[in-house]
Design a protein around this motif. Structure first.
Motif, PDB file in Angstrom:
ATOM      1  N   ASN A  27       0.861  -1.185   0.000  1.00 53.70           N
ATOM      2  CA  ASN A  27       0.000   0.000   0.000  1.00 53.70           C
ATOM      3  C   ASN A  27       0.901   1.241   0.000  1.00 53.70           C
ATOM      4  OD1 ASN A  27      -1.763   2.060   0.383  1.00 53.70           O
ATOM      5  ND2 ASN A  27      -2.669   1.276   2.290  1.00 53.70           N
ATOM      6  N   SER A  33       0.001   3.902   2.762  1.00 53.86           N
ATOM      7  CA  SER A  33       0.010   3.633   4.205  1.00 53.86           C
ATOM      8  C   SER A  33       1.146   4.380   4.906  1.00 53.86           C
ATOM      9  CB  SER A  33       0.106   2.129   4.485  1.00 53.86           C
ATOM     10  OG  SER A  33       1.270   1.616   3.921  1.00 53.86           O
ATOM     11  N   GLY A  34       0.954   4.589   6.216  1.00 50.07           N
ATOM     12  CA  GLY A  34       1.968   5.256   7.035  1.00 50.07           C
ATOM     13  C   GLY A  34       2.352   6.607   6.477  1.00 50.07           C
ATOM     14  N   THR A  85      -1.214  -1.169  -4.460  1.00 51.96           N
ATOM     15  CA  THR A  85      -2.649  -0.864  -4.434  1.00 51.96           C
ATOM     16  C   THR A  85      -2.892   0.551  -4.976  1.00 51.96           C
ATOM     17  OG1 THR A  85      -2.538  -0.152  -2.140  1.00 51.96           O
ATOM     18  CG2 THR A  85      -3.153  -2.434  -2.525  1.00 51.96           C
ATOM     19  N   GLU A  86      -3.971   0.679  -5.721  1.00 45.29           N
ATOM     20  CA  GLU A  86      -4.247   1.971  -6.379  1.00 45.29           C
ATOM     21  C   GLU A  86      -5.358   2.740  -5.696  1.00 45.29           C
ATOM     22  OE1 GLU A  86      -5.046   0.682 -10.366  1.00 45.29           O
ATOM     23  OE2 GLU A  86      -2.980  -0.030 -10.590  1.00 45.29           O
ATOM     24  N   GLN A 141      -8.640   2.359  -2.271  1.00 44.12           N
ATOM     25  CA  GLN A 141      -9.237   1.559  -1.207  1.00 44.12           C
ATOM     26  C   GLN A 141     -10.007   0.393  -1.851  1.00 44.12           C
ATOM     27  OE1 GLN A 141     -12.000   3.689   1.314  1.00 44.12           O
ATOM     28  NE2 GLN A 141     -11.229   2.536   3.054  1.00 44.12           N
ATOM     29  N   GLY A 166      -0.415  -1.233   6.560  1.00 41.04           N
ATOM     30  CA  GLY A 166      -0.890  -1.215   7.940  1.00 41.04           C
ATOM     31  C   GLY A 166      -1.987  -2.255   8.100  1.00 41.04           C
ATOM     32  N   ASP A 167      -2.786  -2.099   9.168  1.00 42.31           N
ATOM     33  CA  ASP A 167      -3.805  -3.113   9.453  1.00 42.31           C
ATOM     34  C   ASP A 167      -4.984  -3.070   8.474  1.00 42.31           C
ATOM     35  OD1 ASP A 167      -2.530  -4.193  11.805  1.00 42.31           O
ATOM     36  OD2 ASP A 167      -2.979  -2.268  12.741  1.00 42.31           O
ATOM     37  N   GLY A 168      -5.167  -1.915   7.810  1.00 40.59           N
ATOM     38  CA  GLY A 168      -6.284  -1.775   6.879  1.00 40.59           C
ATOM     39  C   GLY A 168      -6.204  -2.781   5.740  1.00 40.59           C
ATOM     40  N   GLU A 180      -8.616  -5.929   4.467  1.00 41.69           N
ATOM     41  CA  GLU A 180      -9.074  -6.123   3.077  1.00 41.69           C
ATOM     42  C   GLU A 180      -8.724  -7.532   2.580  1.00 41.69           C
ATOM     43  OE1 GLU A 180      -8.251  -3.387   0.022  1.00 41.69           O
ATOM     44  OE2 GLU A 180      -8.726  -1.613   1.222  1.00 41.69           O
ATOM     45  N   SER A 188       0.645   3.149   9.753  1.00 45.56           N
ATOM     46  CA  SER A 188       0.829   4.014  10.922  1.00 45.56           C
ATOM     47  C   SER A 188       0.582   3.263  12.220  1.00 45.56           C
ATOM     48  CB  SER A 188      -0.090   5.230  10.885  1.00 45.56           C
ATOM     49  OG  SER A 188      -0.847   5.299   9.753  1.00 45.56           O
ATOM     50  N   GLY A 189      -0.309   2.282  12.220  1.00 43.00           N
ATOM     51  CA  GLY A 189      -0.619   1.573  13.453  1.00 43.00           C
ATOM     52  C   GLY A 189       0.141   0.261  13.581  1.00 43.00           C
ATOM     53  N   ASN A 190      -0.014  -0.603  12.588  1.00 44.77           N
ATOM     54  CA  ASN A 190       0.705  -1.890  12.524  1.00 44.77           C
ATOM     55  C   ASN A 190       0.490  -2.752  13.770  1.00 44.77           C
ATOM     56  OD1 ASN A 190       1.972  -0.878  10.099  1.00 44.77           O
ATOM     57  ND2 ASN A 190       3.361   0.258  11.426  1.00 44.77           N
ATOM     58  N   ARG A 226      -2.026  12.326   9.272  1.00 45.15           N
ATOM     59  CA  ARG A 226      -1.203  11.249   8.720  1.00 45.15           C
ATOM     60  C   ARG A 226       0.234  11.703   8.425  1.00 45.15           C
ATOM     61  NH1 ARG A 226      -1.702   6.320   6.194  1.00 45.15           N
ATOM     62  NH2 ARG A 226      -3.874   6.135   6.770  1.00 45.15           N
ATOM     63  N   GLU A 265     -10.941   0.463   9.998  1.00 43.12           N
ATOM     64  CA  GLU A 265     -11.874   0.955   8.977  1.00 43.12           C
ATOM     65  C   GLU A 265     -13.213   1.264   9.639  1.00 43.12           C
ATOM     66  OE1 GLU A 265     -10.525   1.149   5.682  1.00 43.12           O
ATOM     67  OE2 GLU A 265      -8.775   0.611   6.878  1.00 43.12           O
TER      68      GLU A 265
HETATM   69  N1  LIG Z   1      -3.335   3.878  -3.513  1.00 44.81           N
HETATM   70  C1  LIG Z   1      -4.118   4.164  -2.471  1.00 44.81           C
HETATM   71  N2  LIG Z   1      -4.535   5.437  -2.252  1.00 44.81           N
HETATM   72  C2  LIG Z   1      -5.300   5.749  -1.190  1.00 44.81           C
HETATM   73  N3  LIG Z   1      -5.715   4.844  -0.255  1.00 44.81           N
HETATM   74  C3  LIG Z   1      -5.320   3.575  -0.417  1.00 44.81           C
HETATM   75  C4  LIG Z   1      -4.500   3.161  -1.521  1.00 44.81           C
HETATM   76  N4  LIG Z   1      -4.273   1.841  -1.412  1.00 44.81           N
HETATM   77  C5  LIG Z   1      -4.925   1.426  -0.282  1.00 44.81           C
HETATM   78  N5  LIG Z   1      -5.553   2.460   0.313  1.00 44.81           N
HETATM   79  C6  LIG Z   1      -6.308   2.485   1.589  1.00 44.81           C
HETATM   80  O1  LIG Z   1      -5.460   3.030   2.591  1.00 44.81           O
HETATM   81  C7  LIG Z   1      -6.050   2.744   3.855  1.00 44.81           C
HETATM   82  C8  LIG Z   1      -5.004   2.654   4.936  1.00 44.81           C
HETATM   83  O2  LIG Z   1      -4.186   1.576   4.685  1.00 44.81           O
HETATM   84  P1  LIG Z   1      -3.226   0.874   5.734  1.00 44.81           P
HETATM   85  O3  LIG Z   1      -3.998   0.292   6.846  1.00 44.81           O
HETATM   86  O4  LIG Z   1      -2.350  -0.006   4.934  1.00 44.81           O
HETATM   87  O5  LIG Z   1      -2.300   2.064   6.311  1.00 44.81           O
HETATM   88  P2  LIG Z   1      -2.396   2.923   7.637  1.00 44.81           P
HETATM   89  O6  LIG Z   1      -3.788   3.426   7.833  1.00 44.81           O
HETATM   90  O7  LIG Z   1      -1.301   3.916   7.537  1.00 44.81           O
HETATM   91  O8  LIG Z   1      -1.982   1.891   8.782  1.00 44.81           O
HETATM   92  P3  LIG Z   1      -2.819   1.350  10.060  1.00 44.81           P
HETATM   93  O9  LIG Z   1      -4.133   0.818   9.534  1.00 44.81           O
HETATM   94  O10 LIG Z   1      -1.955   0.277  10.628  1.00 44.81           O
HETATM   95  O11 LIG Z   1      -2.975   2.538  10.940  1.00 44.81           O
HETATM   96  C9  LIG Z   1      -6.861   1.483   3.633  1.00 44.81           C
HETATM   97  O12 LIG Z   1      -8.219   1.783   3.847  1.00 44.81           O
HETATM   98  C10 LIG Z   1      -6.626   1.139   2.171  1.00 44.81           C
HETATM   99  O13 LIG Z   1      -7.738   0.592   1.546  1.00 44.81           O
END
Ligand SMILES: Nc1ncnc2c1ncn2[C@@H]1O[C@H](COP(=O)(O)OP(=O)(O)OP(=O)(O)O)[C@@H](O)[C@H]1O
Length: 504
Positions: A161, A164-165, A194-195, A197, A220-222, A226, A252-254, A322, A479
């Motif tokens: 992703n 993420s982070g 990933t492009e 959500q 991350g956990d998101g 999925e 960010s959470g992991n 973020r 989510e």
């Molecule tokens: N290319 C993208 N652009 C925008 N959002 C995306 C993209 N690819 C995935 N996502 C969405 O980004 C969101 C956050 O993803 P992820 O959980 O990996 O990172 P995070 O929020 O930084 O970490 P954590 O969930 O551990 O706090 C998810 O809802 C995911 O569907």
């Protein structure tokens, strides 16, 4: 250790001659069942005392043998130079804790007169070391009852992703993780960036899983959420959800990968990416639980945590911060919520664990890959069904509500040290509005997850209904879902994760 066991570990699997260039002497490379050592050749002669190694490493700390094809510094053009790369634990100078450190030992393969033959010998050594490491990981680290054949080199689908982070997941994967996978001989079958959500979910719904042995998520956990839901949406969900998943913390959470590292006694805060990759390439496979979450309009599966109340707000609202990175983002979000200290009226009904242990059908091994149950697991009790008589109910003004499947809620927040992945039950942690700001702050700043703080209550359960009466955000694995009552039920041991938790 019994003598016969020790002898077995001492068995030499392979031996050969190498040059230790820093000493300028020919020595013997000995691959044993659990170690690799370089010794003076006379030390291996019959009747001689046990050889004193020039170096010796445990195979559980080996990343791989890197062959330097050009051999620019080797003593002759026919010599093939290689680096044995290890990632060993080192004790910290002042404290009793350990960290891991990369190091290399240079070896030169020089028996033959031509480079090609020496290069071939080095490659054979590389494969023997990789094979022995894979054999060992079965014995040293946890495995699910129905383990996949780890003797084959790993074939991985990698999902990254980029969002993420701090939005540097792609760079972290290429610079840190990829070289470690290459060294360990893991094959990356496909890399998906990933492009948007939902992309990871859609992708794994149709991907040919027979071409891989595992899925790695740099996210991350998101994305974990999925991928679990994508695998469970497939017609072959029963087998698909058993695909081992490896987690690399670029979010960010992991929370889930931090919990796994903590359980494996690996560093969570320093070199977390390296440690997480090492869990995948040189670890075992353990079971983890997923849970059904049903509300009036949807059914999904989670593998990490459910938040309602203050921590749900932090999860969603801190999204705007973020750019600050995970730690600061959650800290600022948490502090603002503590100052405001809002409470939310609601009811929690749950299956008491003592009832569950005697009556519940959930103790069935739902995780079995050979299960004949082809119905997708869901909650036994529907979200609009009456609460079963033997369940307990509490109600009040909740400030915090979180249902945990593992120890951490972010890499910096270990909520419950003793909550282990794959335990088959939730730990619900909640506070009512009698909790003070000081107690909330104490929990936020407490990093061991072991200190009991007054007015923080705990429940263990495998099934519950949360009826949130005052509106407030609910999140599942980070989510946000539609607001309203949710019915939740654990499905023990349904998914599998790469891990270096030691065998008991
Ligand atoms: N290319 C993208 N652009 C925008 N959002 C995306 C993209 N690819 C995935 N996502 C969405 O980004 C969101 C956050 O993803 P992820 O959980 O990996 O990172 P995070 O929020 O930084 O970490 P954590 O969930 O551990 O706090 C998810 O809802 C995911 O569907």
């Amino acid at each position: 250790m019994a003598e016969s066991e020790q002898e077995c570990l001492d068995t030499v699997v392979k031996s050969g001659s190498v040059l230790a260039p820093w000493l300028g002497v020919n020595c013997t490379l000995l691959l044993k069942q659990d170690s690799l050592a370089c010794v003076y050749p006379e030390a291996t002669a019959a009747g001689s005392p046990p050889p004193l190694p020039i170096f010796a490493v445990k195979l559980e700390d080996v990343v791989g043998l890197k062959i330097l094809q050009d051999s620019p510094f080797s003593s002759s053009p026919s010599v093939c130079r290689a680096e044995l790369c290890t990632y060993q634990k080192v004790k910290r100078f002042i404290s009793s804790s350990y960290y891991r450190k990369f190091s290399t030992e240079i070896l030169e393969f020089s028996d033959a007169k031509d480079f090609e033959t020496n290069y071939k010998t080095a490659k054979e050594w590389r494969e023997s070391i990789q094979l022995q490491c894979r054999k060992n990981s079965r014995n040293l680290f946890v495995f699910s009852p129905e383990q996949i054949d780890r003797l084959e080199p790993m074939q991985l689908l990698v999902i990254i992703n980029p969002f993420s982070g701090r939005k540097n997941g792609q760079k972290l994967f290429q610079n840190i993780a990829r070289p470690m996978f290459d060294l360990a001989g893991a094959v990356i079958v496909q890399e998906v960036i990933t492009e948007r959500q939902g992309h990871a979910k859609e992708f794994v719904e149709t991907f040919d899983l027979t071409s891989i042995t595992g899925i790695v998520l740099a996210s991350g956990d998101g994305i974990v959420y999925e991928v679990i839901n994508g695998l469970m949406a497939r017609p072959d969900w029963e087998i698909a959800i058993k695909t081992p998943i490896g987690l690399i913390p670029t979010g960010s959470g992991n929370a889930l990968v931090s919990s796994l590292l903590y359980e494996a006694d690996e560093e969570v805060h320093t070199c977390a990416i390296e440690n997480a990759v090492f869990q995948i390439i040189n670890g075992g496979i353990k079971q983890h639980d997923i849970a059904s979450v049903c509300n009036s309009s949807s059914h999904s599966y989670i593998g990490v945590v459910i938040h309602w109340g203050m921590t749900g707000i932090v999860d969603v609202e801190s999204e705007k911060l973020r750019f600050l990175g995970g730690k600061l983002r959650n800290l600022i979000g948490g502090l603002v919520c503590i100052v405001m200290k809002r409470s939310y009226y609601g009811q929690l009904s749950y299956l008491p664990i003592e009832e569950d242990e005697t009556k519940s059908p959930l103790t069935e091994a739902e995780g079995s890959i050979h299960s004949t149950n082809t119905l997708k697991p869901t909650t036994d009790v529907g979200v609009s069904d009456p609460i079963p008589e033997h369940w307990k109910t509490i109600e009040g003004n909740f400030v915090i509500f979180m249902a945990l499947t593992s120890s951490h809620v972010t890499e910096n927040d270990m909520m419950c040290a003793e909550t282990k992945t794959g335990s088959g039950k939730f730990k619900i942690l909640y506070t009512f509005d009698d909790v003070t700001r000081g107690q909330l702050l104490a929990k936020l700043s407490e990093s061991t997850g072991a200190v009991k703080i007054e007015n923080f209550h705990e429940i263990h359960t495998r099934a519950f209904r949360l009826n949130p009466i005052s509106p407030c955000i609910i999140t599942v694995d980070g989510e946000q879902i539609d607001y309203g009552p949710i019915q939740v039920q654990m499905h023990p041991g349904m998914m599998r994760l790469y891990s270096r938790v030691r065998c008991e």
